[in-house]
Design an enzyme around this catalytic site. Structure first.
Site, PDB file in Angstrom:
ATOM      1  N   GLY B  16       0.844  -1.193   0.000  1.00  0.00           N
ATOM      2  CA  GLY B  16       0.000   0.000   0.000  1.00  0.00           C
ATOM      3  C   GLY B  16       0.870   1.231   0.000  1.00  0.00           C
ATOM      4  O   GLY B  16       2.082   1.153  -0.208  1.00  0.00           O
ATOM      5  N   ALA B  17       0.249   2.383   0.223  1.00  0.00           N
ATOM      6  CA  ALA B  17       0.993   3.636   0.236  1.00  0.00           C
ATOM      7  C   ALA B  17       1.807   3.776   1.509  1.00  0.00           C
ATOM      8  O   ALA B  17       2.873   4.377   1.532  1.00  0.00           O
ATOM      9  CB  ALA B  17       0.034   4.810   0.098  1.00  0.00           C
ATOM     10  N   GLU B  18       1.309   3.196   2.601  1.00  0.00           N
ATOM     11  CA  GLU B  18       1.940   3.370   3.905  1.00  0.00           C
ATOM     12  C   GLU B  18       2.873   2.220   4.258  1.00  0.00           C
ATOM     13  O   GLU B  18       3.779   2.391   5.063  1.00  0.00           O
ATOM     14  CB  GLU B  18       0.862   3.459   4.983  1.00  0.00           C
ATOM     15  N   ASP B 137     -10.322   3.330   9.055  1.00  0.00           N
ATOM     16  CA  ASP B 137     -10.375   2.784   7.695  1.00  0.00           C
ATOM     17  C   ASP B 137     -11.364   1.620   7.650  1.00  0.00           C
ATOM     18  O   ASP B 137     -11.025   0.522   7.231  1.00  0.00           O
ATOM     19  CB  ASP B 137      -8.975   2.319   7.274  1.00  0.00           C
TER      20      ASP B 137
END
Lengths: 174, 230
Positions: B16-18, B137
């Protein structure tokens, strides 16, 4: 009878657990451990539910040592400290370390690959009967464990061992 | 760095982005390892502080949920030096997303099953918010279902607390539900009645729900962000 586990994070290191009953020289062993003459963590098995707890404690101790962030003075004392739900060192020794009149004992040794000599050297000093690690649960005192880790009935519905393991892993952020 | 070395040989499940999610054996058990990697576009010092704090928050939220009896993966070990969290792998489970999708496809499975799920989800989320944990989330992919060991009852397991934090504000809880509503209705079209049922169960289970539902209605009108700045 021993239970040896390789550590995935530290492939050079192995953790071996030996369980004893009818131990007659707890006081003497404790003294030796305090003086640093036994290279093992001597643990009171009534406060543990499973060998997995000792594995986690040993893994975390080696990790802390490798990054220079141990909270106690030696690897073996760090293992005992990691079992405790609090950050109080003397409390951890009182609850999880061996005391004078104890009759049962868990020995946790961190060693490199082929170190059977080290293991037998330690085992020979225990005046007691070694039993298979599978008998672990017959030593556990769930009531005391529940109380020490302050596990509520609603949390215990997910399993007491899981609750304990989670406390051990998260104690530094709570 | 022992952990990073282990990850090199592990199976990557997601990126993912994180962070990245890996699967590996840990002390003889199947485990999932979540790694937050350094962001090169940020100042290194700031990046380290943020990453460290988010890792701590994630661990804290999981611990808090478990104390309240909410099922989440067990935390086995945290390596703060590389922001890696070692978690229990939830085996033999299915995402709520897949469950809803397949339940709606098969006509044989009654609406009753979906209603039970909505009721259960509402109840668990109410419990989580009563503990002041904001998930951050909520989607149907971040909820797993498994049959509990002692009965055939379905058990809901909440996962991915990567954006979670602790807050007692009705506003934050309202936004949490709003995020779920958006995700729920776009993933599963024409399920408004089902989501209403979830909210109904949420309201019935939590003592503080009326303020949260009121906030949810406000948020629906204006969107997730309170101020128009930034």
């Amino acid at each position: 009878m021993h239970f040896t586990q390789k550590l995935e994070l530290f492939p050079e290191q192995h953790v071996t657990q030996m369980l004893f009953k009818d131990v007659n020289n707890a006081a003497e062993l404790r003294q030796d451990a305090v003086e640093g003459n036994i290279h093992a963590a001597l643990i009171n098995p009534t406060m543990l539910l499973s060998p997995f707890q000792a594995l986690l404690a040993a893994n975390k101790a080696i990790h802390s040592q490798s990054i220079g962030k141990m909270k106690t003075r030696s690897l073996n004392s760090e293992i005992i400290f990691n079992l405790s739900p609090t950050n109080n060192i003397s409390e951890a020794f009182k609850r999880f370390g061996i005391s004078h009149q104890d009759r049962s004992l868990l020995v946790v040794v961190v060693h490199s690959r082929d170190d059977s000599e080290v293991l037998s050297h330690i085992a020979i000093r225990v005046d007691g009967q070694e039993v298979p690690v599978e008998e672990f649960s017959s030593f556990s005192d769930p009531a005391k464990i529940r109380k020490l880790y302050k596990v509520s009935p609603q949390e215990e519905s997910g399993g007491l061992l899981d609750a304990v393991v989670c406390r051990m892993a998260t104690k530094d952020v709570m | 760095m022992a952990t990073l070395q282990l990850l090199r040989g592990a199976e990557m499940l997601k990126q993912g982005a994180e962070g990245r999610v890996y699967r590996a054996e840990f002390l003889g058990k199947p485990a999932v390892i979540k790694q937050r990697f350094p962001k090169r576009y940020r100042h290194p010092e700031l990046d380290e502080k943020l990453t460290h704090r988010r890792t701590m928050q994630e661990v804290r939220s999981i611990a808090r949920c478990r104390r309240a009896g909410i099922s989440t993966p067990v935390v086995y070990f945290v390596d703060y030096s590389c922001s890696c969290i070692f978690l229990e792998e939830i085996v033999d489970s299915q995402t709520v997303r897949d469950f809803i999708a397949s339940a709606r496809r098969s006509s044989s499975r009654s609406d009753q099953e979906l209603q039970r799920l909505a009721e259960l989800t509402g109840r668990i989320l109410a419990k989580m918010h009563d503990e002041d944990v904001i998930h951050g989330d909520l989607t149907t992919s971040n909820m797993l279902l498994r049959r509990s060991a002692d009965s055939s009852e379905l058990e809901l397991v909440l996962i991915d607390f990567g954006l979670s934090y602790i807050s007692a504000l009705a506003e934050d809880k309202g936004v949490d539900l709003y995020v779920l509503e958006k995700a729920f209705l776009s993933t599963h079209p024409n399920t408004e009645p089902l989501f209403q049922q979830l909210l109904g169960s949420y309201s019935a289970s939590s003592k503080k729900s009326s303020a949260v539902i009121k906030k949810l209605e406000e948020v629906r009108l204006r969107g997730r962000k309170r101020s128009m700045v930034g």
